[in-house]
Design a protein around this motif. Structure first.
Motif, PDB file in Angstrom:
ATOM      1  N   THR A 192     153.221  52.001  12.496  1.00  0.00           N
ATOM      2  CA  THR A 192     154.247  52.269  13.466  1.00  0.00           C
ATOM      3  C   THR A 192     153.903  52.415  14.684  1.00  0.00           C
ATOM      4  OG1 THR A 192     153.904  54.479  12.693  1.00  0.00           O
ATOM      5  CG2 THR A 192     155.404  53.320  11.582  1.00  0.00           C
ATOM      6  N   GLY A 193     152.649  52.756  15.032  1.00  0.00           N
ATOM      7  CA  GLY A 193     152.255  52.736  16.587  1.00  0.00           C
ATOM      8  C   GLY A 193     152.476  51.254  17.192  1.00  0.00           C
ATOM      9  N   GLN A 194     152.014  50.324  16.458  1.00  0.00           N
ATOM     10  CA  GLN A 194     152.138  48.970  17.200  1.00  0.00           C
ATOM     11  C   GLN A 194     153.526  48.415  17.257  1.00  0.00           C
ATOM     12  OE1 GLN A 194     150.007  47.267  18.929  1.00  0.00           O
ATOM     13  NE2 GLN A 194     150.886  45.242  18.782  1.00  0.00           N
ATOM     14  N   ALA A 195     154.338  49.042  16.230  1.00  0.00           N
ATOM     15  CA  ALA A 195     155.882  48.571  15.877  1.00  0.00           C
ATOM     16  C   ALA A 195     156.578  49.318  17.172  1.00  0.00           C
ATOM     17  CB  ALA A 195     156.404  49.064  14.960  1.00  0.00           C
ATOM     18  N   LYS A 196     156.199  50.518  17.485  1.00  0.00           N
ATOM     19  CA  LYS A 196     156.816  51.184  18.843  1.00  0.00           C
ATOM     20  C   LYS A 196     156.250  50.386  20.211  1.00  0.00           C
ATOM     21  CE  LYS A 196     156.526  55.877  21.252  1.00  0.00           C
ATOM     22  NZ  LYS A 196     155.804  56.872  21.287  1.00  0.00           N
ATOM     23  N   THR A 197     155.123  50.204  19.933  1.00  0.00           N
ATOM     24  CA  THR A 197     154.731  49.573  21.273  1.00  0.00           C
ATOM     25  C   THR A 197     155.473  48.356  21.586  1.00  0.00           C
ATOM     26  OG1 THR A 197     152.355  50.365  21.210  1.00  0.00           O
ATOM     27  CG2 THR A 197     152.611  48.277  22.466  1.00  0.00           C
ATOM     28  N   LEU A 198     155.587  47.526  20.557  1.00  0.00           N
ATOM     29  CA  LEU A 198     156.417  46.275  20.784  1.00  0.00           C
ATOM     30  C   LEU A 198     157.593  46.412  20.968  1.00  0.00           C
ATOM     31  CD1 LEU A 198     154.489  44.198  17.950  1.00  0.00           C
ATOM     32  CD2 LEU A 198     154.513  43.581  20.254  1.00  0.00           C
ATOM     33  N   MET A 199     158.287  47.309  20.279  1.00  0.00           N
ATOM     34  CA  MET A 199     159.887  47.610  20.400  1.00  0.00           C
ATOM     35  C   MET A 199     160.000  48.148  22.079  1.00  0.00           C
ATOM     36  SD  MET A 199     162.733  47.304  19.053  1.00  0.00           S
ATOM     37  CE  MET A 199     162.594  47.123  17.562  1.00  0.00           C
ATOM     38  N   GLU A 200     159.032  49.031  22.537  1.00  0.00           N
ATOM     39  CA  GLU A 200     159.264  49.268  23.992  1.00  0.00           C
ATOM     40  C   GLU A 200     158.932  48.269  24.850  1.00  0.00           C
ATOM     41  OE1 GLU A 200     155.951  52.254  24.183  1.00  0.00           O
ATOM     42  OE2 GLU A 200     157.080  53.944  23.612  1.00  0.00           O
ATOM     43  N   ARG A 201     158.282  47.312  24.428  1.00  0.00           N
ATOM     44  CA  ARG A 201     158.209  46.019  25.197  1.00  0.00           C
ATOM     45  C   ARG A 201     159.373  45.139  25.147  1.00  0.00           C
ATOM     46  NH1 ARG A 201     153.300  42.382  23.685  1.00  0.00           N
ATOM     47  NH2 ARG A 201     154.296  40.859  25.087  1.00  0.00           N
ATOM     48  N   SER A 202     160.203  45.212  24.055  1.00  0.00           N
ATOM     49  CA  SER A 202     161.381  44.703  23.735  1.00  0.00           C
ATOM     50  C   SER A 202     162.565  45.282  24.774  1.00  0.00           C
ATOM     51  CB  SER A 202     161.847  44.700  22.228  1.00  0.00           C
ATOM     52  OG  SER A 202     163.194  44.053  22.119  1.00  0.00           O
ATOM     53  N   LEU A 203     162.245  46.550  24.915  1.00  0.00           N
ATOM     54  CA  LEU A 203     163.197  47.377  25.662  1.00  0.00           C
ATOM     55  C   LEU A 203     163.136  46.851  27.086  1.00  0.00           C
ATOM     56  CD1 LEU A 203     165.387  49.494  26.059  1.00  0.00           C
ATOM     57  CD2 LEU A 203     163.667  51.083  26.309  1.00  0.00           C
ATOM     58  N   ARG A 204     161.855  46.685  27.557  1.00  0.00           N
ATOM     59  CA  ARG A 204     161.346  46.429  28.986  1.00  0.00           C
ATOM     60  C   ARG A 204     162.003  45.188  29.203  1.00  0.00           C
ATOM     61  NH1 ARG A 204     156.734  49.505  27.872  1.00  0.00           N
ATOM     62  NH2 ARG A 204     155.566  47.384  27.534  1.00  0.00           N
ATOM     63  N   ALA A 205     162.035  44.247  28.337  1.00  0.00           N
ATOM     64  CA  ALA A 205     162.253  42.675  28.510  1.00  0.00           C
ATOM     65  C   ALA A 205     163.638  42.545  28.310  1.00  0.00           C
ATOM     66  CB  ALA A 205     161.494  42.011  27.458  1.00  0.00           C
ATOM     67  N   ALA A 206     164.436  43.490  27.848  1.00  0.00           N
ATOM     68  CA  ALA A 206     165.913  43.348  27.488  1.00  0.00           C
ATOM     69  C   ALA A 206     166.827  43.020  28.738  1.00  0.00           C
ATOM     70  CB  ALA A 206     166.420  44.678  27.012  1.00  0.00           C
ATOM     71  N   GLY A 207     167.522  41.999  28.522  1.00  0.00           N
ATOM     72  CA  GLY A 207     168.257  41.472  29.603  1.00  0.00           C
ATOM     73  C   GLY A 207     169.580  41.812  29.816  1.00  0.00           C
ATOM     74  N   THR A 208     170.246  42.436  28.458  1.00  0.00           N
ATOM     75  CA  THR A 208     171.606  42.767  28.356  1.00  0.00           C
ATOM     76  C   THR A 208     171.855  44.161  27.878  1.00  0.00           C
ATOM     77  OG1 THR A 208     171.697  42.198  26.127  1.00  0.00           O
ATOM     78  CG2 THR A 208     172.022  40.386  27.708  1.00  0.00           C
ATOM     79  N   PRO A 209     172.898  44.583  27.913  1.00  0.00           N
ATOM     80  CA  PRO A 209     173.126  46.176  27.342  1.00  0.00           C
ATOM     81  C   PRO A 209     173.000  46.137  25.891  1.00  0.00           C
ATOM     82  CG  PRO A 209     174.738  45.601  28.995  1.00  0.00           C
ATOM     83  CD  PRO A 209     173.981  44.355  28.877  1.00  0.00           C
ATOM     84  N   GLY A 210     173.519  45.284  25.293  1.00  0.00           N
ATOM     85  CA  GLY A 210     173.136  44.944  23.849  1.00  0.00           C
ATOM     86  C   GLY A 210     171.733  44.982  23.408  1.00  0.00           C
ATOM     87  N   GLU A 211     170.942  44.438  24.152  1.00  0.00           N
ATOM     88  CA  GLU A 211     169.538  44.197  23.684  1.00  0.00           C
ATOM     89  C   GLU A 211     168.889  45.546  24.017  1.00  0.00           C
ATOM     90  OE1 GLU A 211     168.283  39.647  24.428  1.00  0.00           O
ATOM     91  OE2 GLU A 211     168.145  41.065  26.228  1.00  0.00           O
ATOM     92  N   ARG A 212     169.207  46.249  24.958  1.00  0.00           N
ATOM     93  CA  ARG A 212     168.885  47.830  25.312  1.00  0.00           C
ATOM     94  C   ARG A 212     169.271  48.562  24.109  1.00  0.00           C
ATOM     95  NH1 ARG A 212     169.673  45.714  30.694  1.00  0.00           N
ATOM     96  NH2 ARG A 212     171.522  46.628  30.875  1.00  0.00           N
ATOM     97  N   ALA A 213     170.346  48.572  23.959  1.00  0.00           N
ATOM     98  CA  ALA A 213     170.895  49.493  22.811  1.00  0.00           C
ATOM     99  C   ALA A 213     170.448  49.338  21.495  1.00  0.00           C
ATOM    100  CB  ALA A 213     172.474  49.379  22.636  1.00  0.00           C
ATOM    101  N   PHE A 214     169.981  47.996  21.259  1.00  0.00           N
ATOM    102  CA  PHE A 214     169.435  47.771  19.884  1.00  0.00           C
ATOM    103  C   PHE A 214     168.018  48.221  19.902  1.00  0.00           C
ATOM    104  CE2 PHE A 214     166.378  45.126  17.376  1.00  0.00           C
ATOM    105  CZ  PHE A 214     167.215  45.038  16.043  1.00  0.00           C
TER     106      PHE A 214
END
Length: 437
Positions: A192-214
């Motif tokens: 879950t530590g690496q999962a959290k790190t990658l999801m935080e990177r996904s959040l920073r890379a998000a280009g749309t409101p939907g991606e950020r909400a996800f």
């Protein structure tokens, strides 16, 4: 195939990647009705998804022989059906996608990805895999194809192949969507530590409101599964500031409020999620919360809807989801739950389905068989309090108090409030074990 045909419009990519992903739902890994990692879809116009679909319908009226327009409409309808649980909308989506394929039968990448997404949303994962492979053959350099491929492999229990597809997707485009899938891969493996790190990177890379909400939805889920309800609540609130009516985020906030003891507001959150999308996981979550609060009439109201949905499911012949199996095992006929689970695991041998099968067998008194499936549910090392509780209860029924104590303690250590009914049951089971000479 002309280059313009192989290049998906942005709306096509965003819908296709989002429709299939994260259909686990009931185990707390990934809410099935949450924002998709690639939203907005073509329905994400300022006027909302309904207006977006209306505009797409107008477009196919103007351009009835344009396969791309029909595929856009079909994929938008898949997305709408996924969030509303409306089988009629799925049928409309298939009709539109089939129309696109009739107009362009060969190398129709847009429609092939759409059909893969549609099949996965219907839990027809073997068909989804077939369409995903067609899409990859049509365009090996399109990341969206590997997203659908990875999702199908995951739900079919082909985890190594799923990881390879996610890696290929990330190699082609390390964007918010591929990072979200990579996060899920580590989550399934229990990291879950690496999962959290990658999801935080996904959040920073998000280009749309939907991606950020996800991303906020799944960061909330990861925090809750790690026993941090305060962070889970903050992540859900952050997502709802972006997407106030997102059902997955409403559920995430409700779960966090249950964990922090704010159960009455959690009831309101579940109710709001159901108003947006009456999915089984929300109905079951609210019903069991009401039952835990002693509100039996309110609980039965949710269970009645679940029974009606089950009647409709049987009429269509589609495999049951894990929530329906859990519900039947705990609030209906455990023997029927076993039958439902047997059918489901044949079509979808995913870890969550194995857990539901194990629980149904346990409730039906078949604990020797149940243990095999409970072990299979935890074969990846997934950190799931519910899975651990189920296996602990099975071990206890079989008389293995040492294994039972271990699993029950781990369930409560992972998340002390993992379930409004089962968490207290886990504590009571441990008390009985400790009181036994």
């Amino acid at each position: 195939m002309p280059r313009r045909r192989r290049h998906l419009r942005a709306t096509a990519v965003t819908i296709a990647l989002g429709v299939v992903m994260f259909t686990v739902g009931a185990i707390g890994l990934s809410p099935a009705g949450s924002s998709t990692p690639d939203a907005p879809s073509s329905g994400a116009s300022p006027a909302g998804p309904a207006r977006g679909i209306e505009l797409l319908r107008e477009r196919v009226q103007r351009l009835p022989k344009d396969p791309g327009s029909w595929a856009d409409l079909g994929m938008a309808l898949v997305q709408q059906a996924r969030t509303t649980a409306d089988q009629a909308t799925y049928a409309q989506a298939e009709k539109a996608l089939r129309r696109s394929l009739a107009l362009e039968p060969a190398e129709n990448l847009h429609a092939e990805i759409g059909m893969g997404a549609l099949c996965a949303a219907r839990h027809q994962f073997r068909d989804a895999l077939t369409w995903a492979r067609k899409a990859v053959a049509t365009s090996p350099a399109t990341p969206a194809s590997y997203g659908v491929l990875a999702d199908a492999h995951t739900q079919l229990g082909q985890y190594k192949e799923a990881e390879e597809a996610v890696q290929k997707m990330a190699d082609l485009r390390p964007d918010s969507s591929s990072l979200a899938r990579a996060s899920y891969t580590f989550e399934l493996r229990g990291d879950t530590g690496q999962a959290k790190t990658l999801m935080e990177r996904s959040l920073r890379a998000a280009g749309t409101p939907g991606e950020r909400a996800f991303a906020h939805t799944h960061l909330s889920s990861l925090a809750l599964d790690s026993g941090d309800p305060a962070t889970a609540l903050r992540q859900a609130e952050a997502g709802l500031a972006i997407a106030p009516r997102d059902a997955g985020l409403l559920e995430a906030r409700a779960k966090a409020r249950v964990a922090t003891g704010d159960r009455e507001r959690a009831v309101a959150g579940y109710t709001a999620a159901i108003a947006t999308a009456p999915l089984p996981q929300y109905l079951l979550g609210l019903g069991e919360l009401q039952q835990a609060l002693g509100h039996q009439d309110q609980a039965e109201a949710q269970y009645a809807v679940l029974r009606a949905q089950e009647t409709l499911r049987r009429a269509t012949g589609t495999p049951a989801d894990v929530d329906a199996i859990y519900f039947e095992a705990d609030h209906g006929d455990p023997r029927q739950a076993v039958t439902m689970a047997e059918e489901a695991v044949r079509e979808r041998p995913f870890i969550a389905v194995h857990d539901a099968y194990a629980w149904a067998l346990h409730r039906a008194g078949r604990d020797d068989e149940a243990l095999d499936h409970a072990d299979e549910a935890l074969v990846l090392g997934t950190r799931s309090a519910l899975f651990r509780f189920h296996r602990g209860a099975i071990h206890q029924a079989l008389g293995d108090v040492t294994a039972a104590r271990r699993d029950l303690q781990q369930a409560l250590a992972l998340d002390p409030s993992f379930h409004p009914l089962h968490a207290p049951a886990a504590r009571e089971a441990l008390r009985r074990i400790d009181d036994t000479p």
